[in-house]
Design an enzyme around this catalytic site. Sequence first.
Site, PDB file in Angstrom:
ATOM      1  N   ASN A   1       7.132   2.904   3.499  1.00 42.43           N
ATOM      2  CA  ASN A   1       7.856   2.849   4.771  1.00 42.43           C
ATOM      3  C   ASN A   1       9.087   1.953   4.665  1.00 42.43           C
ATOM      4  O   ASN A   1      10.166   2.281   5.177  1.00 42.43           O
ATOM      5  CB  ASN A   1       6.945   2.325   5.882  1.00 42.43           C
ATOM      6  CG  ASN A   1       5.871   3.304   6.271  1.00 42.43           C
ATOM      7  OD1 ASN A   1       5.940   4.492   5.945  1.00 42.43           O
ATOM      8  ND2 ASN A   1       4.854   2.821   6.969  1.00 42.43           N
TER       9      ASN A   1
ATOM     10  N   GLY B   1       7.203  -2.214  12.512  1.00 45.41           N
ATOM     11  CA  GLY B   1       7.353  -3.474  11.787  1.00 45.41           C
ATOM     12  C   GLY B   1       7.897  -3.277  10.390  1.00 45.41           C
ATOM     13  O   GLY B   1       8.714  -4.074   9.907  1.00 45.41           O
ATOM     14  N   ASP B   2       7.468  -2.214   9.723  1.00 46.15           N
ATOM     15  CA  ASP B   2       7.973  -1.929   8.380  1.00 46.15           C
ATOM     16  C   ASP B   2       9.471  -1.643   8.418  1.00 46.15           C
ATOM     17  O   ASP B   2      10.218  -2.094   7.543  1.00 46.15           O
ATOM     18  CB  ASP B   2       7.233  -0.735   7.778  1.00 46.15           C
ATOM     19  CG  ASP B   2       5.744  -0.989   7.628  1.00 46.15           C
ATOM     20  OD1 ASP B   2       5.355  -2.163   7.508  1.00 46.15           O
ATOM     21  OD2 ASP B   2       4.979  -0.003   7.631  1.00 46.15           O
TER      22      ASP B   2
ATOM     23  N   GLN C   1      -3.836  -7.020   6.326  1.00 51.97           N
ATOM     24  CA  GLN C   1      -4.914  -7.641   5.551  1.00 51.97           C
ATOM     25  C   GLN C   1      -5.384  -8.962   6.147  1.00 51.97           C
ATOM     26  O   GLN C   1      -6.421  -9.495   5.740  1.00 51.97           O
ATOM     27  CB  GLN C   1      -4.469  -7.857   4.093  1.00 51.97           C
ATOM     28  CG  GLN C   1      -4.456  -6.591   3.251  1.00 51.97           C
ATOM     29  CD  GLN C   1      -5.861  -6.046   2.995  1.00 51.97           C
ATOM     30  OE1 GLN C   1      -6.835  -6.492   3.571  1.00 51.97           O
ATOM     31  NE2 GLN C   1      -5.961  -5.062   2.121  1.00 51.97           N
TER      32      GLN C   1
ATOM     33  N   GLY D   1       7.665  -7.613  19.487  1.00 49.50           N
ATOM     34  CA  GLY D   1       7.597  -6.336  20.190  1.00 49.50           C
ATOM     35  C   GLY D   1       8.872  -6.059  20.963  1.00 49.50           C
ATOM     36  O   GLY D   1       9.986  -6.231  20.454  1.00 49.50           O
TER      37      GLY D   1
ATOM     38  N   SER E   1       0.820  -1.206   0.000  1.00 50.34           N
ATOM     39  CA  SER E   1       0.000   0.000   0.000  1.00 50.34           C
ATOM     40  C   SER E   1       0.857   1.262   0.000  1.00 50.34           C
ATOM     41  O   SER E   1       1.952   1.303   0.556  1.00 50.34           O
ATOM     42  CB  SER E   1      -0.918   0.008   1.229  1.00 50.34           C
ATOM     43  OG  SER E   1      -0.137   0.010   2.420  1.00 50.34           O
TER      44      SER E   1
ATOM     45  N   PHE F   1      -5.919   7.680   5.038  1.00 45.71           N
ATOM     46  CA  PHE F   1      -6.483   7.369   6.356  1.00 45.71           C
ATOM     47  C   PHE F   1      -6.733   8.697   7.056  1.00 45.71           C
ATOM     48  O   PHE F   1      -5.816   9.500   7.228  1.00 45.71           O
ATOM     49  CB  PHE F   1      -5.505   6.509   7.152  1.00 45.71           C
ATOM     50  CG  PHE F   1      -5.947   6.201   8.558  1.00 45.71           C
ATOM     51  CD1 PHE F   1      -7.049   5.390   8.802  1.00 45.71           C
ATOM     52  CD2 PHE F   1      -5.254   6.705   9.649  1.00 45.71           C
ATOM     53  CE1 PHE F   1      -7.451   5.097  10.090  1.00 45.71           C
ATOM     54  CE2 PHE F   1      -5.644   6.409  10.945  1.00 45.71           C
ATOM     55  CZ  PHE F   1      -6.747   5.605  11.168  1.00 45.71           C
TER      56      PHE F   1
ATOM     57  N   ASN G   1       3.780 -10.457  13.065  1.00 41.89           N
ATOM     58  CA  ASN G   1       4.036 -10.349  14.498  1.00 41.89           C
ATOM     59  C   ASN G   1       3.445 -11.584  15.168  1.00 41.89           C
ATOM     60  O   ASN G   1       2.850 -12.443  14.510  1.00 41.89           O
ATOM     61  CB  ASN G   1       3.484  -9.039  15.073  1.00 41.89           C
ATOM     62  CG  ASN G   1       1.977  -8.901  14.920  1.00 41.89           C
ATOM     63  OD1 ASN G   1       1.235  -9.873  15.010  1.00 41.89           O
ATOM     64  ND2 ASN G   1       1.507  -7.678  14.691  1.00 41.89           N
TER      65      ASN G   1
ATOM     66  N   PHE H   1     -11.059   5.111   6.140  1.00 46.95           N
ATOM     67  CA  PHE H   1      -9.964   4.762   5.238  1.00 46.95           C
ATOM     68  C   PHE H   1     -10.503   4.729   3.817  1.00 46.95           C
ATOM     69  O   PHE H   1     -11.468   4.014   3.522  1.00 46.95           O
ATOM     70  CB  PHE H   1      -9.348   3.407   5.584  1.00 46.95           C
ATOM     71  CG  PHE H   1      -8.194   3.040   4.681  1.00 46.95           C
ATOM     72  CD1 PHE H   1      -6.962   3.655   4.820  1.00 46.95           C
ATOM     73  CD2 PHE H   1      -8.353   2.101   3.662  1.00 46.95           C
ATOM     74  CE1 PHE H   1      -5.903   3.339   3.975  1.00 46.95           C
ATOM     75  CE2 PHE H   1      -7.312   1.789   2.819  1.00 46.95           C
ATOM     76  CZ  PHE H   1      -6.079   2.406   2.975  1.00 46.95           C
TER      77      PHE H   1
END
Length: 324
Positions: free
Chosen positions: A52, A256-257, A173, A225, A8, A102, A195, A116
Amino acid sequence: MSLLIAGSIATDHLMSFGGKFADSLVVEQLDKLSLSFLVDDLEIRRGGVAPNMTFGLGCLGLTSVLVGAAGEDFADYRSWLERHGVDCSAVHISETRHTARFVCTTDPTGAQIASFYPGAMSEARQIELAPIVARVGEPDFVLIGADDPDGMLRHTQECRQRGYPFIADPSQQLAFSGGELIRDLIEGAAYLFSNEYESHMIEQKTGWSSDDVLDRVGVQVTTLGKDGVRVTGKGLETLVVQAASGVTAIEPTGVGDAFRAGFLGALTWGLGHERACQVGCVLAAYVVETVGTQEYSFTHAEFLARVEESYGAVAAAEIGVHLS
């Protein structure tokens, strides 16, 4: 060789309301709801999982190819990314839709009213990978991140058909996808990123056990995390790498990215999984310490100092060869 990062492309419009939403709600009249709030501020942040990651790779001195769909309003965002080493020539520009957006308003209690708009993201399914590969060369990996579901499926199937090694990273997703789609997105991946919560969601929705998942992917990388990251795979000894030390967490969005960008960058340099996790964890630390997913910066010397602080001089020396 190249890295193709598909996912995205979006902008986040974030506002703060000084009162409480609950004070404006008349429960008996919710069927006639019509509200307007005077907000205190507006922050517009660059986002989307694919930009990102490509931004993070650029900070490490690596050029990657952004694969995704945006609107004609993407011009300023494109300029920002290109200044940070991202190849945006493969971005599909919609003729009719704006870039995904967003829009969220938050009150002091943490309650949110958000929308969104997928917009141009829904045209990601029109992107074919082969012409991109013909231009930039055979990919080290094609990472397929959260995006238009049909686009994710098309890119996954094309990778299988053409023999491009791909990384499955369905992330956001997963909550909206059924088991069949998730199985199609994961089967045959060289790496699977998630994760810990998402890893359990994958098992629940697909009906696969953790061993079943490992039968279908090369390596599973699970972020934990503050507890770091775990790497598992058939025939591999389970590896757990602690998160970077000395981190002052402010905002977790995009962490995370950034980890994925660092991990992929280290793989591209030819480093093993332990070093890849360490690079990913240090890059993620920069994101969690800033507000916004692409607002961090560092010199390579500063980055290596954090690697050494967290993982020792040997790790810093081996990583430093590639950052010099």
